[in-house]
Scaffold this motif. Structure first.
Motif, PDB file in Angstrom:
ATOM      1  N   LEU A  42      24.677  62.631   9.423  1.00  0.00           N
ATOM      2  CA  LEU A  42      24.072  63.801   9.386  1.00  0.00           C
ATOM      3  C   LEU A  42      23.625  64.138  10.698  1.00  0.00           C
ATOM      4  O   LEU A  42      22.819  63.564  11.514  1.00  0.00           O
ATOM      5  N   LYS A  44      21.130  66.016  12.919  1.00  0.00           N
ATOM      6  CA  LYS A  44      19.895  66.560  12.469  1.00  0.00           C
ATOM      7  C   LYS A  44      19.167  67.420  13.468  1.00  0.00           C
ATOM      8  O   LYS A  44      18.157  67.794  13.543  1.00  0.00           O
ATOM      9  N   TYR A  55      12.724  65.915  18.114  1.00  0.00           N
ATOM     10  CA  TYR A  55      12.800  65.416  16.951  1.00  0.00           C
ATOM     11  C   TYR A  55      13.071  63.778  16.844  1.00  0.00           C
ATOM     12  O   TYR A  55      12.709  63.149  15.779  1.00  0.00           O
ATOM     13  N   HIS A  59      21.047  62.230  14.917  1.00  0.00           N
ATOM     14  CA  HIS A  59      21.969  61.842  14.011  1.00  0.00           C
ATOM     15  C   HIS A  59      21.563  60.710  12.952  1.00  0.00           C
ATOM     16  O   HIS A  59      20.702  59.847  13.587  1.00  0.00           O
ATOM     17  N   GLN A  60      21.669  60.734  11.897  1.00  0.00           N
ATOM     18  CA  GLN A  60      21.233  59.694  10.838  1.00  0.00           C
ATOM     19  C   GLN A  60      22.211  59.343   9.677  1.00  0.00           C
ATOM     20  O   GLN A  60      22.883  60.482   9.359  1.00  0.00           O
TER      21      GLN A  60
END
Length: 115
Positions: A42, A44, A55, A59-60
């Motif tokens: 993902l 993000k 943040y 990426h996750q």
């Protein structure tokens, strides 16, 4: 001679990465992470117009065990405070994280000018 070619190759990659804004660099890092891990990630961070979002999880993986953080800050590796802070943020915001990728388009060496 091999060391010379190696140094020139690394320097040319570094120069290519320096022109990317934050958003472009995040997308590139996501591709690298997906190729390395064979996982769908993902995105993000959503670094719009090269503005940092703070943040610390650009990426996750779906299960949160894999996280990537990208930086285009010029002084990212100057004293290592920023990478350490990013690591702490990830451990707080994503307690399932088992592997963290820290990306920077700035070379992490003090002798950059000599290369």
């Amino acid at each position: 001679m091999t060391e010379l070619f190696k140094r020139r190759f690394i320097n040319s990659v570094v120069m290519d990465l320096l022109v990317l804004n934050g958003e472009e660099f995040e997308y590139l890092c996501g591709i690298v992470m997906e190729m390395d891990t064979a996982q769908v990630l993902l995105h993000k961070g959503q670094n719009l117009s090269g503005k940092p979002v703070g943040y610390a999880m650009d990426h996750q993986s779906m299960d949160g065990t894999l996280v990537g953080q990208c930086s285009t800050e010029i002084k990212y590796f100057k004293d290592y405070n920023k990478p350490i802070l990013d690591t702490k943020k990830v451990s707080t915001r994503c307690p399932n994280c088992k592997k963290l990728y820290l990306f920077s388009n700035i070379r992490a060496t003090e002798d950059q000018q000599k290369n």
